[in-house]
Write a protein that holds these residues in place. Structure first.
Motif, PDB file in Angstrom:
ATOM      1  N   ASP A 173      12.985 -11.375  -0.701  1.00 53.13           N
ATOM      2  CA  ASP A 173      11.645 -11.645  -0.163  1.00 53.13           C
ATOM      3  C   ASP A 173      10.718 -10.434  -0.171  1.00 53.13           C
ATOM      4  N   GLY A 174      11.263  -9.257  -0.458  1.00 46.60           N
ATOM      5  CA  GLY A 174      10.431  -8.054  -0.521  1.00 46.60           C
ATOM      6  C   GLY A 174       9.990  -7.523   0.821  1.00 46.60           C
ATOM      7  N   ASN A 175      10.566  -8.035   1.905  1.00 51.06           N
ATOM      8  CA  ASN A 175      10.164  -7.586   3.246  1.00 51.06           C
ATOM      9  C   ASN A 175      11.037  -6.469   3.799  1.00 51.06           C
ATOM     10  N   TYR A 176      12.045  -6.057   3.065  1.00 49.86           N
ATOM     11  CA  TYR A 176      12.898  -4.944   3.490  1.00 49.86           C
ATOM     12  C   TYR A 176      12.095  -3.643   3.414  1.00 49.86           C
ATOM     13  N   ARG A 177      12.295  -2.802   4.425  1.00 51.01           N
ATOM     14  CA  ARG A 177      11.437  -1.618   4.589  1.00 51.01           C
ATOM     15  C   ARG A 177      12.038  -0.356   3.963  1.00 51.01           C
ATOM     16  N   LEU A 178      11.133   0.485   3.484  1.00 56.14           N
ATOM     17  CA  LEU A 178      11.486   1.771   2.889  1.00 56.14           C
ATOM     18  C   LEU A 178      10.653   2.857   3.562  1.00 56.14           C
ATOM     19  N   GLN A 179      11.132   4.091   3.496  1.00 56.17           N
ATOM     20  CA  GLN A 179      10.420   5.202   4.133  1.00 56.17           C
ATOM     21  C   GLN A 179      10.527   6.445   3.244  1.00 56.17           C
ATOM     22  N   CYS A 207      13.227  11.302   6.117  1.00 51.84           N
ATOM     23  CA  CYS A 207      12.349  10.227   5.655  1.00 51.84           C
ATOM     24  C   CYS A 207      10.910  10.622   5.943  1.00 51.84           C
ATOM     25  N   GLY A 208       9.996  10.004   5.227  1.00 52.13           N
ATOM     26  CA  GLY A 208       8.592  10.349   5.360  1.00 52.13           C
ATOM     27  C   GLY A 208       7.914   9.642   6.519  1.00 52.13           C
ATOM     28  N   PRO A 209       6.611   9.856   6.684  1.00 53.76           N
ATOM     29  CA  PRO A 209       5.869   9.279   7.811  1.00 53.76           C
ATOM     30  C   PRO A 209       5.457   7.829   7.607  1.00 53.76           C
ATOM     31  N   ASP A 210       5.610   7.308   6.378  1.00 55.84           N
ATOM     32  CA  ASP A 210       5.151   5.943   6.085  1.00 55.84           C
ATOM     33  C   ASP A 210       6.341   5.003   5.930  1.00 55.84           C
ATOM     34  N   ARG A 211       6.451   4.056   6.860  1.00 58.07           N
ATOM     35  CA  ARG A 211       7.503   3.035   6.802  1.00 58.07           C
ATOM     36  C   ARG A 211       6.840   1.726   6.391  1.00 58.07           C
ATOM     37  N   LEU A 212       7.205   1.191   5.225  1.00 59.51           N
ATOM     38  CA  LEU A 212       6.509   0.014   4.721  1.00 59.51           C
ATOM     39  C   LEU A 212       7.451  -0.908   3.959  1.00 59.51           C
ATOM     40  N   PRO A 213       7.191  -2.232   3.989  1.00 61.63           N
ATOM     41  CA  PRO A 213       7.999  -3.178   3.219  1.00 61.63           C
ATOM     42  C   PRO A 213       7.854  -2.918   1.722  1.00 61.63           C
ATOM     43  N   TYR A 214       8.852  -3.328   0.975  1.00 60.43           N
ATOM     44  CA  TYR A 214       8.837  -3.137  -0.475  1.00 60.43           C
ATOM     45  C   TYR A 214       7.586  -3.737  -1.103  1.00 60.43           C
ATOM     46  N   ASN A 215       7.195  -4.935  -0.644  1.00 60.08           N
ATOM     47  CA  ASN A 215       5.977  -5.558  -1.186  1.00 60.08           C
ATOM     48  C   ASN A 215       4.755  -4.674  -0.974  1.00 60.08           C
ATOM     49  N   GLU A 216       4.693  -4.036   0.185  1.00 57.80           N
ATOM     50  CA  GLU A 216       3.553  -3.159   0.470  1.00 57.80           C
ATOM     51  C   GLU A 216       3.622  -1.882  -0.355  1.00 57.80           C
TER      52      GLU A 216
END
Length: 293
Positions: A173-179, A207-216
């Motif tokens: 679904d692409g909602n898994y988060r990366l940082q 990890c960096g300051p931006d935590r965002l879903p794969y789609n984002e």
């Protein structure tokens, strides 16, 4: 300091070399083949980290060993395996360090590493960490998230797809988060740790300051490339799990089950590393804009 550096010719290794040289450290760089030119402060020595007899004697005279060796994908038929490049290589560097009287060691691992991880990659990284923890050396382990920067494989590959195709396949679904964290910030932590006794015997998740879903993440890359919208085609996980094992042995196939498992379980951390390394890490969009354009 004189640093013996294994794995310093790759993407992250180049950043670590640069950061170390900037602080005035001398580097003895293990390489399969010497390159012409280069920094006068970098001494290139030929050897193979999986064959200790080819490099062990070269550690003598150094103050620190750093091991950045790692692979993201196995090709067992060519001898490229997690066991060999992660576990055995680490064991070899540690043995060489102890034989040479070196007491300080820095190790590159990966965010998500643990004994019961679903991926062979993370399990082998944990085995390597255990070798380090049991070495008797003054060790520090770094576990970076996905690393971005010029010449990175992850963001550049996604950018290539976004430039070339009208829609991008998305696993699940692409909602898994990366940082993601920048390679320069990872290198900065390695360099700073050399002068920080409080980092000995500790493992840092980076990890960096931006935590965002794969789609984002895809949308962010598209925005940097000047695209108003990145069309996405979901690929259901059950279908991927049925197809990928049949094709992952071929080098042309772009993904393995190990990579799918690591991607979809998320890759985030709590940023506690910033309590020790007190600097502001680079933001993702600004960082990738410097090299994608």
């Amino acid at each position: 300091m004189r640093i013996f550096l294994a794995g310093g010719t790759g993407f992250i290794g180049e950043h670590v070399c640069k950061a170390l040289r900037h602080e005035g450290h001398g580097i003895r760089l293990l390489t399969h083949r010497k390159r012409a030119g280069g920094d006068a402060g970098v001494e290139q020595v030929e050897g193979d980290v999986t064959l200790p007899e080819t490099f062990a004697g070269m550690v003598k005279g150094c103050d620190v060993t750093i091991n950045l060796v790692g692979i993201i994908r196995e090709f067992a038929g060519r001898g490229i395996t997690f066991e060999r490049l992660h576990v055995e290589a680490t064991r070899n560097v540690i043995a060489a360090a102890k034989a040479a009287g070196v007491t300080r060691h820095l190790q590159m691992s990966a965010l998500g590493t643990r004994a019961d991880a679903p991926s062979g990659y993370h399990r082998s990284k944990f085995e390597a960490e255990e070798e380090v923890r049991g070495s008797g050396l003054d060790w520090t382990i770094f576990r970076p998230s996905i690393v971005f920067g010029p010449k990175d494989d992850f963001v550049n590959k996604l950018a290539g797809y976004i430039r070339s195709y009208p829609a991008i396949p998305v696993i699940g679904d692409g909602n898994y988060r990366l940082q993601p964290i920048s390679a320069a910030d990872v290198a900065r932590c390695f360099t700073m740790a050399l002068g920080m006794p409080e980092t000995v015997g500790r493992t840092f998740e980076l990890c960096g300051p931006d935590r965002l879903p794969y789609n984002e993440l895809l949308d962010t890359i598209g925005r940097v490339l000047g695209k108003r919208h990145v069309a996405k085609i979901p690929n259901p996980l059950p279908i991927m799990k049925a197809i990928v094992p049949l094709l992952q042995g071929f080098s042309f196939f772009p993904v393995t089950m190990d990579q799918i498992l690591m991607l979809t379980e998320e890759n985030i951390c709590d940023e506690r590393w910033r309590e020790t390394f007190t600097f502001e890490p680079e933001r993702l969009e600004a960082g990738i804009a410097r090299y994608l354009k």
